[in-house]
Design a protein around this motif. Structure first.
Motif, mmCIF file in Angstrom:
data_model
loop_
_atom_site.group_PDB
_atom_site.id
_atom_site.type_symbol
_atom_site.label_atom_id
_atom_site.label_comp_id
_atom_site.label_asym_id
_atom_site.label_seq_id
_atom_site.Cartn_x
_atom_site.Cartn_y
_atom_site.Cartn_z
ATOM 1 N N SER A 70 10.779 -8.850 33.233
ATOM 2 C CA SER A 70 10.781 -7.593 32.464
ATOM 3 C C SER A 70 9.456 -6.867 32.641
ATOM 4 O O SER A 70 8.377 -7.466 32.619
ATOM 5 C CB SER A 70 11.078 -7.874 30.994
ATOM 6 N N VAL A 79 14.622 -6.385 34.197
ATOM 7 C CA VAL A 79 14.714 -5.500 33.028
ATOM 8 C C VAL A 79 13.578 -4.489 33.137
ATOM 9 O O VAL A 79 12.403 -4.875 33.109
ATOM 10 C CB VAL A 79 14.588 -6.306 31.710
ATOM 11 N N PHE A 99 10.656 -1.802 29.833
ATOM 12 C CA PHE A 99 10.572 -2.638 28.634
ATOM 13 C C PHE A 99 9.097 -2.714 28.221
ATOM 14 O O PHE A 99 8.295 -3.411 28.828
ATOM 15 C CB PHE A 99 11.117 -4.041 28.931
ATOM 16 N N LYS A 107 11.305 -14.679 20.687
ATOM 17 C CA LYS A 107 11.827 -13.315 20.826
ATOM 18 C C LYS A 107 10.716 -12.349 21.239
ATOM 19 O O LYS A 107 9.637 -12.365 20.655
ATOM 20 C CB LYS A 107 12.380 -12.870 19.462
ATOM 21 N N VAL A 119 10.066 -8.284 21.608
ATOM 22 C CA VAL A 119 10.688 -7.046 21.124
ATOM 23 C C VAL A 119 9.942 -5.860 21.721
ATOM 24 O O VAL A 119 8.709 -5.801 21.689
ATOM 25 C CB VAL A 119 10.629 -6.970 19.578
ATOM 26 N N SER A 120 10.703 -4.879 22.247
ATOM 27 C CA SER A 120 10.064 -3.694 22.836
ATOM 28 C C SER A 120 9.854 -2.639 21.759
ATOM 29 O O SER A 120 10.447 -2.715 20.678
ATOM 30 C CB SER A 120 10.929 -3.123 23.955
ATOM 31 N N ASP A 159 11.001 0.252 21.694
ATOM 32 C CA ASP A 159 12.241 0.963 21.355
ATOM 33 C C ASP A 159 13.306 0.022 20.783
ATOM 34 O O ASP A 159 14.497 0.343 20.763
ATOM 35 C CB ASP A 159 12.770 1.766 22.553
ATOM 36 N N GLY A 160 12.881 -1.169 20.324
ATOM 37 C CA GLY A 160 13.772 -2.039 19.546
ATOM 38 C C GLY A 160 14.642 -2.977 20.365
ATOM 39 O O GLY A 160 15.445 -3.727 19.804
ATOM 40 N N ARG A 161 14.485 -3.003 21.708
ATOM 41 C CA ARG A 161 15.269 -3.953 22.502
ATOM 42 C C ARG A 161 14.667 -5.352 22.350
ATOM 43 O O ARG A 161 13.460 -5.497 22.159
ATOM 44 C CB ARG A 161 15.284 -3.538 23.973
ATOM 45 N N GLU A 162 15.526 -6.378 22.436
ATOM 46 C CA GLU A 162 15.034 -7.750 22.256
ATOM 47 C C GLU A 162 15.354 -8.603 23.480
ATOM 48 O O GLU A 162 16.423 -8.464 24.063
ATOM 49 C CB GLU A 162 15.704 -8.382 21.028
ATOM 50 N N LEU A 163 14.420 -9.460 23.826
ATOM 51 C CA LEU A 163 14.665 -10.443 24.893
ATOM 52 C C LEU A 163 14.379 -11.824 24.312
ATOM 53 O O LEU A 163 13.261 -12.092 23.863
ATOM 54 C CB LEU A 163 13.723 -10.200 26.076
#
Ligand SMILES: Cc1cc2nc3c(=O)[nH]c(=O)nc-3n(C[C@H](O)[C@H](O)[C@H](O)COP(=O)(O)OP(=O)(O)OC[C@H]3O[C@@H](n4cnc5c(N)ncnc54)[C@H](O)[C@@H]3O)c2cc1C
Length: 416
Positions: free
Chosen positions: A192, A220, A223, A234, A236-237, A239-243
């Motif tokens: 990412s 990804v 990110f 976890k 977290v980006s 903009d709220g995306r999670e990996l």
């Protein structure tokens, strides 16, 4: 000329090469040369990539700094406190004041994992690691040895970072390593990045994205990691995306050295030193030059860049003393081997204006560019010897210079 005093801040790649080149250039009665670094451990940083996979040990890539400096270079094992540009003086942590006629800034970058929320909290060096420091690389080696599969996420938090290809190389080597251990089928590998592609340069990005997909490494993009829950696994980006991850390998934020921020006029908001992209003189004062990762130049933060810059900078210190016009000879030339696993590597070569092109380097009979080959892998391994024995001592290397060679390159880019 009357005897001059040159002070070099930083005794890493750029500081050592420059001091040794200056020592060769000036006799002892022409110039005294001082190098300041906070410790006596010179790390061959490209070797850090191999440590997590058990392919190198930290002791094998570290040597005493003092021993890399030519006779007649004075070494100060001190932290730089600040630079008084107005007075042409540097203040060290033990109160020593070093006056200078010319100052060379080569203090590289500072890793700032603490700037990402949660990264250095629970789980740091247990589940979340970086291989960008010797300690981190050694801890990651132990964690990878005990890894039995799951989600392995490689993340770079933000640009600029040193050696922007190193996290990609890590992902390729992780794929190889996990296959060797027979646990690749039990592992999801994710790469990412905050960039909108695998790398900063479009043609190379296309090649590298193709390789990631061949190796079943999920890419990804865009990110921007804002927060890490190390214990919960976890990332977290903003903009709220999670990996989710079982193991996170991160390249933390980079900033300039703190003394740069403490020295009025020397650096920008991130602590990098504004530098003329062709002469390596800084705008703060004509007798202050900078090179390597510490600068704000729009090229890669890489040892190869630092080497090419050192040639131009040394020439320009001599011209400055002679009152001559400076050489505007640095063209942004960068050159990187990209380890792709399975004993192969790519090679890319580019500058400010020209992005990586296919062909061969440095001439039509040289190493293949933008193509995986065993020869490039051997080149990457051999480079450590070249680093200690030719680059650091400041010896000339035929075919490797500040101006990017075009002889072996195909001018019409071939897409992957
Ligand atoms: C994992 C990894 C892989 C890499 N792979 C490659 C590669 O394959 N090819 C490539 O070309 N490059 C690679 N690089 C990048 C390369 O190592 C750097 O770009 C290069 O070392 C930059 O040289 P420098 O002199 O600017 O900084 P450094 O070599 O980092 O030296 C800076 C020095 O300044 C000292 N310093 C800083 N602040 C102070 C202070 N306040 N007081 C005293 N001393 C101070 C530090 O101790 C350090 O010794 C890699 C880097 C990493 C981390």
């Amino acid at each position: 000329m009357s005897r001059k005093r040159i002070v070099v801040l930083g005794g890493g790649t750029g500081g050592t090469m420059t001091a040794n080149r200056l020592r060769r250039r000036f006799d002892a009665d022409e110039a005294e040369i001082h190098v300041v670094d906070r410790d006596d451990r010179h790390v061959y940083q490209p070797g850090l990539l191999f440590v997590p996979f058990g392919l190198a040990r930290v002791e094998e890539i570290v040597r005493p700094r003092r021993r890399q400096l030519r006779n007649g270079v004075v070494f100060h094992e001190n932290e730089v406190e600040s630079v008084w540009v107005e007075r042409d003086e540097v203040l060290l942590d033990d109160g020593t004041v070093l006056p200078y006629d010319v100052l060379v800034i080569a203090t590289g970058v500072r890793l700032q994992p603490e700037e990402t929320d949660g990264l250095t909290g629970p789980g740091w060096n247990e589940r979340a690691f970086t291989f960008y420091s010797p300690e981190g690389a050694a801890q990651l080696q132990r964690a990878l040895e005990g890894f039995e599969g799951g989600r392995l996420v490689v993340n770079l938090v933000d640009m600029p970072i040193k050696c922007p290809v190193a996290p990609l190389e890590f992902a390729f080597l992780a794929d190889w390593y996990l296959r060797e251990r027979g646990i690749r089928h039990r592992t999801e590998l994710v790469y990412s990045t905050p960039l909108d592609a695998a790398f900063t340069k479009p043609i190379a990005s296309e090649h590298l994205a193709g390789l990631l997909s061949e190796r079943e490494i999920e890419l990804v993009t865009e990110f921007n990691a804002g927060e890490v829950d190390g214990a919960g696994g976890k990332l977290v980006s903003y903009d709220g995306r999670e990996l989710d991850f079982d193991l996170l390998v991160t390249v933390p934020l980079h900033g300039g050295a703190p003394y740069v921020e403490r020295s009025p006029g020397l650096g920008d908001a991130l602590g990098f030193v504004p530098t003329d992209r062709r002469t390596l003189q800084t705008p703060v004062k004509p007798n202050v030059f900078a090179l390597g990762d510490a600068t704000d130049l729009p090229t890669s933060k890489a040892g190869s860049v630092t080497h090419f810059e050192a040639e131009v900078l040394t020439e320009n210190v001599a011209r400055y003393f002679a009152g001559a016009e400076l050489d505007a000879g640095y063209d942004g030339h960068a050159n990187c081997f990209i380890e792709t696993g399975f004993h192969k590597a790519l090679l890319i070569d580019f500058n400010y204006e020209t992005e990586p092109l296919p062909g061969r380097f440095p001439t039509a009979f040289g190493l293949p560019l933008l193509r995986e080959s065993r020869l490039n892998h051997l080149g990457k391994l051999m480079f450590q010897w070249v680093y200690w024995h030719a680059l650091l001592p400041g010896r000339e290397i035929p075919g490797l210079g500040p101006a990017m060679p075009m002889r072996g390159k195909k001018q019409t880019p071939i897409h992957a």
